[in-house]
Write an enzyme that holds these catalytic residues in place. Sequence first.
Site, PDB file in Angstrom:
ATOM      1  N   HIS A  63       0.794  -1.231   0.000  1.00 41.89           N
ATOM      2  CA  HIS A  63       0.000   0.000   0.000  1.00 41.89           C
ATOM      3  C   HIS A  63       0.826   1.281   0.000  1.00 41.89           C
ATOM      4  O   HIS A  63       0.276   2.357  -0.221  1.00 41.89           O
ATOM      5  CB  HIS A  63      -0.943   0.017   1.213  1.00 41.89           C
ATOM      6  CG  HIS A  63      -0.256   0.371   2.486  1.00 41.89           C
ATOM      7  ND1 HIS A  63       0.581  -0.509   3.152  1.00 41.89           N
ATOM      8  CD2 HIS A  63      -0.267   1.511   3.198  1.00 41.89           C
ATOM      9  CE1 HIS A  63       1.063   0.091   4.226  1.00 41.89           C
ATOM     10  NE2 HIS A  63       0.565   1.321   4.280  1.00 41.89           N
ATOM     11  N   HIS A  78       1.264   6.799  -0.741  1.00 41.76           N
ATOM     12  CA  HIS A  78       0.438   5.970   0.152  1.00 41.76           C
ATOM     13  C   HIS A  78      -0.914   5.756  -0.513  1.00 41.76           C
ATOM     14  O   HIS A  78      -1.730   6.671  -0.586  1.00 41.76           O
ATOM     15  CB  HIS A  78       0.274   6.675   1.495  1.00 41.76           C
ATOM     16  CG  HIS A  78      -0.323   5.813   2.561  1.00 41.76           C
ATOM     17  ND1 HIS A  78      -1.659   5.484   2.592  1.00 41.76           N
ATOM     18  CD2 HIS A  78       0.247   5.212   3.615  1.00 41.76           C
ATOM     19  CE1 HIS A  78      -1.881   4.716   3.642  1.00 41.76           C
ATOM     20  NE2 HIS A  78      -0.744   4.531   4.278  1.00 41.76           N
TER      21      HIS A  78
END
Length: 156
Positions: A63, A78
Amino acid sequence: MFTKKKNLEIFAPVDGEIIDIHTVQDEVFAEGMLGEGLAFVPDNGEFVAPVDGKLVTVFPTGHAYGIKNKNGVEILLHIGLDTVSLEGEGFDVKVKQDQEVSVGDLLVIADLESIAKKVPSTQTPLIFVPESMNGKSLEIVAKGKVKKGDLIVIIK
C-alpha cells in the site's frame, strides 16, 4: 564556472484528480504530520514511479512506497487510507525494496474497486518527507484531472 542547480520535477503517479492534502479524510495526512504534499482521487489502479530514484521502502502490504531521488529528496506514495489493514489484499506489487526506478515504471496494480469496499477512502497522498527537503521549496504546478506522467510538482 557555476552551474545552476536543476529543479526536481515530480510527475503524476496515477490517472486521477489532484486534491489538497489538507482535505484528505485522514488527520495524519491532512494535518501534515508526515510532511507536505498533495493527494489523488485515482481513476484506476495503475500506480507508477513519480520520480527517478531508489525504492527505500516497499511496504510488504503493497500500500505504500518510499522513493529517494539522487538529490536526497524522499517521497512517500500511500495508496488509499487505512489500507495497511488489508494486509496486501488487492495489491499486485511489481517492484522490490532497494530497486532503482525511473519515472513511469509500474510500482503496483491496485484493485481499487475491491479496496474501496473495505477502507474509508482510496484517496492517495503523495508526501515529501520533511527531513529530506533540506530547505527546498515545493511548488504544486497542476490542478484537477491529471494523467500518469503529467508534471505535478517542482522542487526548487
